[in-house]
Design an enzyme around this catalytic site. Structure first.
Site, short mmCIF file in Angstrom:
data_model
loop_
_atom_site.label_atom_id
_atom_site.label_comp_id
_atom_site.label_asym_id
_atom_site.label_seq_id
_atom_site.Cartn_x
_atom_site.Cartn_y
_atom_site.Cartn_z
N LYS A 10 -0.41 -20.90 6.25
CA LYS A 10 -1.03 -20.83 7.57
C LYS A 10 -0.73 -19.49 8.24
O LYS A 10 0.28 -18.89 7.87
CB LYS A 10 -0.56 -22.00 8.42
CG LYS A 10 0.81 -21.80 9.06
CD LYS A 10 1.12 -22.98 9.92
CE LYS A 10 2.35 -22.81 10.71
NZ LYS A 10 2.40 -21.79 11.73
N HIS A 38 2.59 -28.93 10.71
CA HIS A 38 3.88 -29.57 10.43
C HIS A 38 3.97 -31.00 10.98
O HIS A 38 4.36 -31.92 10.27
CB HIS A 38 5.02 -28.74 11.03
CG HIS A 38 4.98 -27.28 10.63
ND1 HIS A 38 4.58 -26.86 9.39
CD2 HIS A 38 5.29 -26.15 11.32
CE1 HIS A 38 4.65 -25.53 9.34
NE2 HIS A 38 5.07 -25.08 10.49
N HIS A 80 5.40 -25.37 5.05
CA HIS A 80 6.80 -25.30 4.60
C HIS A 80 7.58 -26.56 4.96
O HIS A 80 8.61 -26.83 4.37
CB HIS A 80 7.48 -23.99 5.05
CG HIS A 80 7.98 -24.00 6.47
ND1 HIS A 80 7.17 -23.69 7.53
CD2 HIS A 80 9.19 -24.27 7.00
CE1 HIS A 80 7.87 -23.77 8.64
NE2 HIS A 80 9.12 -24.13 8.37
N ARG A 135 0.83 -1.21 0.00
CA ARG A 135 0.00 0.00 0.00
C ARG A 135 0.86 1.26 0.00
O ARG A 135 0.52 2.26 -0.59
CB ARG A 135 -0.94 0.00 1.20
CG ARG A 135 -2.11 -0.94 0.98
CD ARG A 135 -3.04 -0.97 2.13
NE ARG A 135 -2.33 -1.35 3.35
CZ ARG A 135 -2.91 -1.59 4.51
NH1 ARG A 135 -4.21 -1.45 4.62
NH2 ARG A 135 -2.23 -1.94 5.56
N ASP A 180 -0.01 -24.01 16.21
CA ASP A 180 1.10 -23.46 15.43
C ASP A 180 1.93 -24.56 14.77
O ASP A 180 2.44 -24.39 13.67
CB ASP A 180 1.99 -22.63 16.38
CG ASP A 180 3.08 -21.84 15.66
OD1 ASP A 180 2.81 -21.33 14.56
OD2 ASP A 180 4.20 -21.75 16.20
N LYS A 229 10.81 -29.23 2.82
CA LYS A 229 12.14 -29.60 3.32
C LYS A 229 12.60 -30.90 2.67
O LYS A 229 11.83 -31.86 2.59
CB LYS A 229 12.11 -29.80 4.85
CG LYS A 229 11.90 -28.49 5.61
CD LYS A 229 11.89 -28.75 7.11
CE LYS A 229 11.42 -27.53 7.89
NZ LYS A 229 12.47 -26.66 8.34
N ASP A 277 -3.74 -1.02 -2.90
CA ASP A 277 -4.40 -1.83 -1.89
C ASP A 277 -5.18 -2.92 -2.62
O ASP A 277 -6.16 -2.65 -3.32
CB ASP A 277 -5.35 -0.90 -1.09
CG ASP A 277 -6.09 -1.66 -0.01
OD1 ASP A 277 -6.11 -2.91 -0.06
OD2 ASP A 277 -6.67 -0.99 0.87
N LYS A 335 8.80 -24.61 22.49
CA LYS A 335 9.77 -23.52 22.38
C LYS A 335 10.60 -23.46 23.65
O LYS A 335 10.22 -23.98 24.69
CB LYS A 335 9.05 -22.19 22.15
CG LYS A 335 8.24 -22.20 20.84
CD LYS A 335 8.21 -20.83 20.20
CE LYS A 335 7.37 -20.83 18.93
NZ LYS A 335 8.08 -21.25 17.73
N GLU A 346 12.46 -26.41 19.58
CA GLU A 346 13.13 -25.15 19.26
C GLU A 346 13.72 -24.55 20.54
O GLU A 346 13.22 -24.83 21.64
CB GLU A 346 12.13 -24.15 18.69
CG GLU A 346 11.47 -24.62 17.42
CD GLU A 346 10.53 -23.56 16.86
OE1 GLU A 346 10.97 -22.79 16.01
OE2 GLU A 346 9.38 -23.52 17.29
C1 BG6 Z 1 6.36 -21.92 11.85
C2 BG6 Z 1 5.85 -21.57 13.22
O1 BG6 Z 1 5.33 -22.45 11.07
O2 BG6 Z 1 7.41 -22.89 11.96
C3 BG6 Z 1 6.98 -21.04 14.10
O3 BG6 Z 1 4.83 -20.58 13.11
C4 BG6 Z 1 8.13 -22.02 14.12
O4 BG6 Z 1 6.52 -20.79 15.42
C5 BG6 Z 1 8.53 -22.43 12.71
O5 BG6 Z 1 9.23 -21.39 14.77
C6 BG6 Z 1 9.54 -23.56 12.73
O6 BG6 Z 1 10.00 -23.80 11.44
P1 BG6 Z 1 11.44 -24.46 11.18
O7 BG6 Z 1 11.51 -24.61 9.69
O8 BG6 Z 1 12.45 -23.50 11.73
O9 BG6 Z 1 11.44 -25.76 11.92
#
Ligand code: BG6
Length: 495
Positions: free
Chosen positions: A141, A233, A171, A43, A228, A175, A86, A337, A209
């Site tokens: 997501k 995942h 994602h 924008r 999340d 990988k 926009d 985390k 993590e």
């Molecule tokens: C994301 C989450 O989808 O994946 C994050 O929203 C998380 O909270 C991340 O840190 C982890 O991805 P990766 O590829 O680092 O394992």
């Protein structure tokens, strides 16, 4: 075919940190579609040069120095345009379409914006007549926070785009190591007879993590580890690990098999949830030698921290797939985390015969384990019992590891998960993208975890940052005679 990639939210965080660097990898691999154009929209107005400068800054920060060259940057930058407007406003979008969308090109539209406005942008694209049969839409997501909210978001997309045009990114499916699960299982036939409840004792899928939630507190507090990470995942990894062999390596076949797994997940109820799940929240501790604050003490200048938040930053779940192949095998999922290390792996424990002829010898007979390491390094290791060499009486045993390390540690990776996924969108291949039915089935399972927690009044259990998580997660696994795997994997010798 020429391709116009139109990134809505083209100068946002995700686009700058992730999307352009991943597209740059396609450039250096010479894998960009022919006649490619990337149009980033925002924008706020800026010149093309200013836009390039931002992208270059993040590229240089994110891409290994060995892979950056001015020449490649220039050829990449020549493909990138900036469009001010926009995208929720049809008149403004019309103008962008007129200026940048080519009639003889396929348009790929990437919504790098909050899902709350997906519907408006789709409507606006439709109103302007910018959606052709060949147009593809890429979204990511969070696709809702429950089955109900997902269905509402999806209905808005589906009003304008057919399922064949929709690319939902997870994602993790981009990988290398996750795709390698398909190769491991279906290109090595000797695994197949072992891959079931007759020979497998239990399975662990871990994604941990060390980072905290930092300044994503407000977002995270509405989400938590289960929504999340597990809903998407971990369940996707579980599907690839557990699904039946697809009849072909195409989107329909693979997605149909994954869906069957999701639909076979045993639901929880108020009575079962406490014994089979642990939700945790981190408190102050030490990670990597540094003192870090607890979840409720995170620095958050923009948001007020809710001191009573019951959002889980850790979850461990003992799940089961109720089908012929898997019933009776506990499948443990855990993610969190601020834990002691960042790693993702699948550990498969094989059954042992009760009759042990090595009882009188030194050393214990260990349970065979197959460890599929997903990150940070990717590889496979198989734990086998081996004879200790020497003149000891009997056959003394030792747990030895057969290692396969997939990474070439001498060279930086020339692509990442997003570049793989872009590559597939451009090739119009949906195999590594998630279908609406899968997302819905995953939400259905996750929703009933939340409702069972609610009915049971199950609260978060505190765990100290930098540890393995709440103690009860150990007890949950121990009660089945198991332990979380925390062993060495593929020791890498860089010298
Ligand atoms: C994301 C989450 O989808 O994946 C994050 O929203 C998380 O909270 C991340 O840190 C982890 O991805 P990766 O590829 O680092 O394992």
């Amino acid at each position: 075919m020429k391709t116009d990639l139109f990134i809505v939210g083209g100068d946002g965080d995700l686009a700058l940190r992730k999307l352009y660097p991943s597209l740059y990898y396609l450039e250096i691999n010479n894998s960009m579609p022919e006649g490619m154009r990337i149009i980033g929209s925002a924008r706020t107005g800026q010149s093309r040069e200013e836009f390039h400068a931002k992208i270059k800054h993040w590229l240089q920060a994110g891409v290994d120095k060995k892979l950056y060259s001015e020449e490649k940057w220039q050829s990449f930058a020549d493909k990138i345009f900036f469009a001010q407007g926009d995208a929720t406003q049809p008149e403004q979008l019309q103008q962008i379409g007129k200026e940048f969308f080519r009639d003889d090109a396929v348009q790929v539209i990437y919504l790098s914006i909050p899902p709350q406005i997906f519907g408006k942008v789709c409507q606006s694209l439709d109103t302007c007549g910018l959606v052709k049969e060949s147009t593809r839409l890429v979204v990511e997501k969070p696709l809702g926070d429950s089955r109900e909210s997902f269905l509402a978001i999806n209905a808005e997309l589906a009003r304008v785009f057919s399922e064949k045009q929709l690319f939902r990114i997870d994602h993790y499916l981009g990988k290398e190591s996750v795709q390698n699960l398909l190769a491991l299982r279906f290109a090595n036939d000797f695994f197949e007879p072992l891959w079931n409840n007759k020979y497998i004792d239990s399975i662990q899928i871990t994604v941990t993590e060390t980072v905290g939630v930092g300044n994503r507190w407000a977002f995270y507090n509405e989400t938590g580890a289960t929504r999340d990470m597990v809903q998407n995942h971990l369940l996707q990894v579980l599907c690839l690990m557990a699904m039946e062999p697809p009849s072909a390596l195409d989107a329909d076949s693979v997605r149909a098999e994954k869906l069957k797994v999701l639909k076979s997940l045993k639901p929880f109820c108020k009575e079962s949830v406490f014994d089979h799940t642990v939700r945790g929240q981190y408190v102050e501790g030490e990670v990597g030698g540094e003192t870090v604050p607890g979840y409720l003490e995170e620095e958050s200048d923009k948001y007020e921290i809710d001191p009573n938040s019951q959002t889980e930053t850790y979850v461990a779940i003992e799940s089961e797939i109720e089908n012929w192949r898997w019933s009776g095998v506990p499948i443990y999922l855990r993610t969190g985390k601020r834990l002691n290390k960042k790693h993702s792996e699948i550990v498969i424990y094989f059954k042992q015969s009760h009759h042990n002829i090595f009882k009188g010898s030194k050393g214990e007979r260990c349970q065979n384990k197959l460890i599929i390491q997903l990150q940070p390094d990717s590889g496979i290791s198989l734990h086998l019992n081996n004879k200790v060499q020497g003149l000891d009486a009997g056959i003394p045993l030792r747990d030895d590891i057969l290692n396969l390390d997939f990474d070439d540690h001498s060279e930086p990776m020339k692509h990442d998960a997003y570049s793989r996924l872009f590559f597939d969108v451009f090739r119009n291949d949906q195999t590594l993208f998630v279908s609406a039915d899968e997302v819905e089935a995953a939400w259905l399972w996750v929703d009933q975890i939340f409702s069972s927690w609610e009915e049971r009044g199950q609260k978060c259990e505190p765990y100290v940052s930098g540890t393995e998580g709440p103690e009860r997660a150990n007890m949950m696994v121990n009660s089945r005679g198991q332990k979380w795997y925390d062993g060495e994997y593929c020791p890498i010798d860089l010298d």
